[in-house]
Design an enzyme around this catalytic site. Structure first.
Site: not given
Length: 367
Positions: A27, A112, A115, A161, A213
């Site tokens: 991640e 959620a 992606s 993604d 982010y």
């Protein structure tokens, strides 16, 4: 596609689909030139599409009921930005993109961390590439879809993604080197090992574009600059310990250790030692919680409850600040773990979670 017929009164020329994804491990490593290990979900975004003779694009969404037409003379906002961004990036790359009518439907959960945006971009890109007969190799498509999200929709995501949505194979996880873009399809048949990957949608909404982010990405870039290296992919723990800024030090430590956890997970999966990846998943979550500081109480509660109920490992997946948790469990223990998480959420007064078992599926394709 019945939705297309209902909206436009004719059958589409074709129907295409691209999946959402979960990231098994790795991640916030993608934009640091590191390693990731996602797999595609069975849940997909489906687009029916037909060409039109004019340079304009109309897209209808079953989720919103809206029909939006654009020609790129003005910037498109909202959910349609992901569609317009694909058209824009293809044209910027020199492709003659055909005008088109499109109808979208999706069962990828929104907000959620699975992606849904990449699934939308990838399905539309695949459809337009086929409709226009574009000479666009599959391995070059994720970078274009990523640019659509970065430069048009305004989300500074890495390439994971879109790579997962376009390049994954059924029954495999996608081991991606985000610097070289080389991929290896790692067998991930959890059912054969008597296991299941339980995905728990915590229903805690995550909002990446709010700035958290982007802030993490900026801090990582600043840390790499302070260390005099191209990206944190090139750092070692000894180098990280020398960073003067404690926040940079924590963020960089997560990236360095997370990259190693991906490599260790791949090594175990190559040997068929699926159960043994559990502790790496759990360590990944602790690093996201303590060093990268991107978890929220709902996901921490889900991880703790899953582990207490016997999961071999559990971690948040996705960019953070909400979203989903993955738990590696015995195939016959999914109900037990689900009940434990549901009870823990009820005790905390959280919105009930929505669990499902994830089976690694294929990437973008024409149906």
């Amino acid at each position: 596609m019945k939705q297309f017929v209902a909206v436009y009164g004719a059958e589409p020329e074709g129907v295409w689909a691209a999946p959402g994804r979960v990231n098994l491990i790795g991640e916030h490593t993608d934009y640091n030139d590191g390693f990731v290990l996602p797999f595609a979900l069975p849940q997909r975004t489906v687009v029916g599409a037909s060409r039109v003779d004019t340079p304009e694009w109309t897209v209808w969404s079953e989720q919103t009921g809206e029909r939006i037409t654009f020609d790129l003379s003005e910037h498109v906002a909202g959910w349609a930005a992901y569609v317009a961004g694909v058209v824009w990036v293809l044209r910027e790359a020199g492709f003659d993109v055909p005008g088109a009518r499109m109808a979208l439907t999706s069962d990828v959960p929104l907000g959620a961390g699975l992606s849904s945006s990449a699934a939308l971009e990838s399905s539309v890109l695949t459809a337009l590439a086929d409709l226009g007969g574009l000479d666009l190799p599959v391995d070059e498509r994720p970078a274009l879809a990523q640019r659509a999200e970065n430069d048009y929709a305004g989300m500074p995501c890495g390439i994971m993604d879109q790579s997962a949505s376009i390049r994954c194979r059924a029954g495999h996880a996608l081991f991606l080197d985000c610097r070289t873009l080389e991929v290896e399809h790692i067998p991930f048949d959890v059912a054969a090992a008597g296991l299941a990957v339980l995905v728990i949608d915590t229903k805690a909404p995550h909002r990446h574009v709010t700035g958290e982010y982007a802030a993490r990405r900026t801090t990582c870039e600043e840390a790499a600059h302070a260390l005099g290296i191209p990206a944190l992919r090139d750092a070692t723990l000894a180098m990280v310990a020398d960073l003067a800024d404690p926040v940079q030090q924590r963020r960089a430590r997560h990236v360095v250790t997370e990259d190693q956890r991906v490599l260790d997970t791949v090594a175990l999966l190559r040997d068929g030692r699926v159960r043994e990846i559990g502790p790496l998943m759990t360590a990944s979550h602790a690093s996201m919680r303590d060093d990268f500081e991107i978890t929220v109480p709902e996901v921490d509660t889900a991880v703790e409850a899953a582990l207490s109920a016997g999961a071999y490992g559990a971690r948040m997946t996705g960019g953070g600040f909400g979203g989903c948790v993955l738990a590696l469990v015995d195939a016959d223990a999914t109900n037990k773990v689900t009940s434990a998480v549901t009870d823990a959420f009820a005790a905390c007064g959280y919105t009930p979670p929505e669990p499902f078992v994830a089976i690694p599926g294929p990437g973008a394709t024409r149906l």
